[in-house]
Motif scaffolding. Structure first.
Motif, mmCIF file in Angstrom:
data_model
loop_
_atom_site.group_PDB
_atom_site.id
_atom_site.type_symbol
_atom_site.label_atom_id
_atom_site.label_comp_id
_atom_site.label_asym_id
_atom_site.label_seq_id
_atom_site.Cartn_x
_atom_site.Cartn_y
_atom_site.Cartn_z
ATOM 1 N N ASN A 92 0.936 -1.303 0.022
ATOM 2 C CA ASN A 92 0.025 0.221 0.118
ATOM 3 C C ASN A 92 1.010 1.154 -0.094
ATOM 4 O OD1 ASN A 92 -2.197 -1.578 0.148
ATOM 5 N ND2 ASN A 92 -2.464 -1.425 2.336
ATOM 6 N N PHE A 93 1.990 1.109 0.490
ATOM 7 C CA PHE A 93 2.845 2.351 0.598
ATOM 8 C C PHE A 93 4.200 2.089 -0.265
ATOM 9 C CE2 PHE A 93 0.720 1.368 4.423
ATOM 10 C CZ PHE A 93 -0.074 2.527 4.683
ATOM 11 N N ALA A 94 4.144 1.442 -1.268
ATOM 12 C CA ALA A 94 5.213 1.407 -2.115
ATOM 13 C C ALA A 94 5.692 2.614 -2.716
ATOM 14 C CB ALA A 94 4.986 0.188 -3.172
ATOM 15 N N THR A 95 6.705 2.742 -2.915
ATOM 16 C CA THR A 95 7.469 4.073 -3.507
ATOM 17 C C THR A 95 7.718 3.693 -5.116
ATOM 18 O OG1 THR A 95 9.582 3.557 -2.970
ATOM 19 C CG2 THR A 95 8.511 4.894 -1.733
ATOM 20 N N ASN A 96 7.386 2.526 -5.577
ATOM 21 C CA ASN A 96 7.943 2.106 -6.986
ATOM 22 C C ASN A 96 6.574 1.714 -7.600
ATOM 23 O OD1 ASN A 96 7.177 -0.330 -5.679
ATOM 24 N ND2 ASN A 96 9.231 -1.429 -6.236
ATOM 25 N N ARG A 97 5.749 2.465 -7.136
ATOM 26 C CA ARG A 97 4.345 2.170 -7.970
ATOM 27 C C ARG A 97 4.295 2.376 -9.361
ATOM 28 N NH1 ARG A 97 -0.601 1.123 -5.408
ATOM 29 N NH2 ARG A 97 0.228 1.455 -3.443
ATOM 30 N N ARG A 98 3.661 1.784 -10.184
ATOM 31 C CA ARG A 98 3.463 2.000 -11.519
ATOM 32 C C ARG A 98 2.479 3.012 -12.016
ATOM 33 N NH1 ARG A 98 3.959 -4.086 -13.012
ATOM 34 N NH2 ARG A 98 6.298 -4.245 -13.159
ATOM 35 N N GLY A 99 1.594 3.053 -11.285
ATOM 36 C CA GLY A 99 0.299 4.066 -11.594
ATOM 37 C C GLY A 99 0.126 5.024 -10.406
#
Length: 103
Positions: A92-99
């Motif tokens: 939920n808190f990932a910094t490498n999110r694609r969108g």
């Protein structure tokens, strides 16, 4: 006397599995419940229906019922499958999110 032996389910207010490891022997109410005409409370003359005894294992509960002459029926629990996501809660808190993350 009749009783049922079961493993309690988790409460609806928690996501954990606390208090679900023990087995419970609970007496079945032999008489019907009655409504008190004065107060309107529901009551029963059978005080055994209020008794719940906890055991560490199903076998211990069955041994107790056998030793005390209690006709007990066992209800097997329905196990829930574990919910395991690939990234877990940290996803939920990932910094490498694609969108873009929005609500």
């Amino acid at each position: 006397m009749r009783a049922r032996i079961y493993q309690p389910a988790k409460t609806a207010m928690s996501s954990g599995q606390a208090k679900t490891k023990t087995w419970v022997l609970e007496y079945v109410n032999d008489t019907g419940r009655e409504v008190d005409p004065l107060m309107g409370w529901t009551s029963s003359a059978d005080t055994q229906a209020q008794v719940k005894i906890s055991f560490e294992s199903k076998e211990a509960a069955l041994d107790y019922a056998k030793d005390h002459g209690i006709d007990a029926t066992v209800t097997e629990p329905k196990k829930r499958k574990p919910v395991i996501r690939q990234g877990g809660y940290g996803e939920n808190f990932a910094t490498n999110r694609r969108g873009v993350w929005t609500h």
